[in-house]
Motif scaffolding. Structure first.
Motif, PDB file in Angstrom:
ATOM      1  N   ASP A  15      31.217 -52.125-120.108  1.00 45.60           N
ATOM      2  CA  ASP A  15      31.189 -51.416-118.829  1.00 45.60           C
ATOM      3  C   ASP A  15      31.501 -49.933-119.020  1.00 45.60           C
ATOM      4  O   ASP A  15      32.294 -49.356-118.263  1.00 45.60           O
ATOM      5  N   LYS A  34      28.271 -58.401-122.827  1.00 44.95           N
ATOM      6  CA  LYS A  34      28.011 -58.622-121.407  1.00 44.95           C
ATOM      7  C   LYS A  34      27.736 -57.265-120.778  1.00 44.95           C
ATOM      8  O   LYS A  34      28.497 -56.316-120.963  1.00 44.95           O
ATOM      9  N   ASN A  36      26.801 -55.145-117.247  1.00 43.89           N
ATOM     10  CA  ASN A  36      27.063 -55.297-115.818  1.00 43.89           C
ATOM     11  C   ASN A  36      26.234 -54.307-114.989  1.00 43.89           C
ATOM     12  O   ASN A  36      25.591 -53.409-115.521  1.00 43.89           O
ATOM     13  N   LYS A  62      25.600 -61.265-111.539  1.00 41.45           N
ATOM     14  CA  LYS A  62      26.226 -62.162-110.553  1.00 41.45           C
ATOM     15  C   LYS A  62      25.232 -62.452-109.429  1.00 41.45           C
ATOM     16  O   LYS A  62      25.471 -62.185-108.242  1.00 41.45           O
ATOM     17  N   LEU A 116      36.685 -66.101-109.489  1.00 38.41           N
ATOM     18  CA  LEU A 116      36.897 -64.752-110.012  1.00 38.41           C
ATOM     19  C   LEU A 116      38.321 -64.592-110.549  1.00 38.41           C
ATOM     20  O   LEU A 116      39.261 -65.217-110.047  1.00 38.41           O
ATOM     21  N   SER A 117      38.466 -63.708-111.528  1.00 40.34           N
ATOM     22  CA  SER A 117      39.769 -63.491-112.161  1.00 40.34           C
ATOM     23  C   SER A 117      40.691 -62.626-111.307  1.00 40.34           C
ATOM     24  O   SER A 117      41.896 -62.578-111.541  1.00 40.34           O
ATOM     25  N   GLN A 174      43.414 -56.805-117.181  1.00 42.84           N
ATOM     26  CA  GLN A 174      43.736 -57.540-115.937  1.00 42.84           C
ATOM     27  C   GLN A 174      44.966 -58.428-116.102  1.00 42.84           C
ATOM     28  O   GLN A 174      45.346 -59.159-115.192  1.00 42.84           O
ATOM     29  N   GLY A 192      36.669 -56.271-121.816  1.00 42.10           N
ATOM     30  CA  GLY A 192      36.040 -54.977-121.577  1.00 42.10           C
ATOM     31  C   GLY A 192      36.926 -53.817-121.971  1.00 42.10           C
ATOM     32  O   GLY A 192      36.940 -53.377-123.124  1.00 42.10           O
ATOM     33  N   ARG A 193      37.725 -53.336-121.008  1.00 47.61           N
ATOM     34  CA  ARG A 193      38.498 -52.109-121.220  1.00 47.61           C
ATOM     35  C   ARG A 193      39.385 -52.131-122.460  1.00 47.61           C
ATOM     36  O   ARG A 193      39.520 -51.126-123.143  1.00 47.61           O
TER      37      ARG A 193
HETATM   38  P1  BMP Z   1      37.919 -55.806-118.223  1.00 46.21           P
HETATM   39  O1  BMP Z   1      38.251 -56.601-119.512  1.00 46.21           O
HETATM   40  O2  BMP Z   1      37.748 -54.358-118.470  1.00 46.21           O
HETATM   41  O3  BMP Z   1      38.856 -56.138-117.116  1.00 46.21           O
HETATM   42  O4  BMP Z   1      36.452 -56.275-117.766  1.00 46.21           O
HETATM   43  C1  BMP Z   1      36.192 -57.558-117.313  1.00 46.21           C
HETATM   44  C2  BMP Z   1      34.710 -57.791-117.174  1.00 46.21           C
HETATM   45  O5  BMP Z   1      34.523 -59.143-116.782  1.00 46.21           O
HETATM   46  C3  BMP Z   1      33.988 -56.931-116.167  1.00 46.21           C
HETATM   47  O6  BMP Z   1      32.679 -56.720-116.636  1.00 46.21           O
HETATM   48  C4  BMP Z   1      33.938 -57.808-114.917  1.00 46.21           C
HETATM   49  O7  BMP Z   1      32.801 -57.595-114.116  1.00 46.21           O
HETATM   50  C5  BMP Z   1      33.860 -59.200-115.522  1.00 46.21           C
HETATM   51  N1  BMP Z   1      34.441 -60.263-114.685  1.00 46.21           N
HETATM   52  C6  BMP Z   1      35.777 -60.254-114.327  1.00 46.21           C
HETATM   53  O8  BMP Z   1      36.533 -59.325-114.657  1.00 46.21           O
HETATM   54  N2  BMP Z   1      36.253 -61.304-113.604  1.00 46.21           N
HETATM   55  C7  BMP Z   1      35.480 -62.333-113.188  1.00 46.21           C
HETATM   56  O9  BMP Z   1      35.979 -63.252-112.565  1.00 46.21           O
HETATM   57  C8  BMP Z   1      34.126 -62.338-113.539  1.00 46.21           C
HETATM   58  C9  BMP Z   1      33.625 -61.290-114.293  1.00 46.21           C
HETATM   59  O10 BMP Z   1      32.361 -61.290-114.641  1.00 46.21           O
END
Ligand code: BMP
Length: 219
Positions: A15, A34, A36, A62, A116-117, A174, A192-193
């Protein structure tokens, strides 16, 4: 999934604006990438093809529309070089089946988001996630997306998912823990990050080492 680093359990979420550059650097360490919406909206669909030179791409659009529109979105993703697409499971069996039908034409995979997370994932999705996983399984999805931020949910969902692949975002930035998610039953973690912010190679290698130390590297 995965030809380059077949034992890696990391899916890198690219991302970031320099996604192609990051993909080139870490392609040997991850199982897949992945991609987005923000990236594709900024760079165009061609970015999927550019990234796929360095590993398999899962197009995370999605998808959540009626069947004849959802199937076109999936088609665009596969025609651009994606090997997998992500759909929302809540759309129901008709859309899920339609997207799976498209994926089969391209020998691709479909992953369905069941919870979702983010915190908001608790509001509605937690209560129906097992049911959504069952629907996704029946529709022929290859896997589900389940939250690394609530690993007990992964364990519960694994019971319904059976041999479906569980891919799990929410690691690092997260608050979720990579090893805990894998221990709970995820097959792959989506990161991601924590990878692309800073030195991507260093970050991904140190994550791989941690996973290996815990005996979770799948070798
Ligand atoms: P990061 O590790 O930077 O938080 O990124 C998480 C990635 O996973 C993002 O691309 C986000 O769209 C995706 N994602 C998420 O964080 N939670 C979900 O439930 C589903 C996801 O696709």
């Amino acid at each position: 999934m995965g030809q380059k680093c077949s034992h890696s359990r990391i899916i890198a979420a690219l991302d970031c604006d320099n996604a192609v550059e990051v993909a080139e650097k870490i392609g040997n360490y991850v199982r897949a990438f992945k991609v987005n919406y923000p990236l594709v909206l900024k760079k165009g669909l061609k970015v999927i093809g550019e990234i796929s030179k360095f590993g398999e791409v899962i197009a995370d659009f999605k998808i959540a529309d009626v069947p004849h529109i959802s199937s076109q979105i999936a088609e665009c993703a596969f025609e651009s070089g994606a090997r997998g697409v992500i759909v929302h499971a809540f759309v129901g069996s008709d859309t899920l089946r339609e997207v799976v039908r498209v994926a089969e034409r391209f020998e691709g995979d479909v992953y369905a988001v069941v919870e979702l997370s983010s915190e908001g994932g608790r509001e509605f999705m937690s209560g129906v996630a097992e049911k959504l996983a069952k629907v996704a399984k029946e529709a022929g999805c290859r896997g589900i997306v389940a939250p690394a931020t609530r690993v007990e949910r992964i364990t519960r969902l694994r019971k319904v998912a059976g041999d479906m692949i569980i891919i799990s975002p929410g690691v690092g930035a997260q608050g979720g823990d990579a090893c805990e998610a894998l221990k709970a039953g995820a097959d792959f973690i989506i990161v991601g990050r924590s990878i692309y912010t800073g030195d991507p190679v260093k970050s991904v290698v140190s994550l791989l080492e941690r996973i290996k130390q815990e005996g979770l590297d799948g070798q």
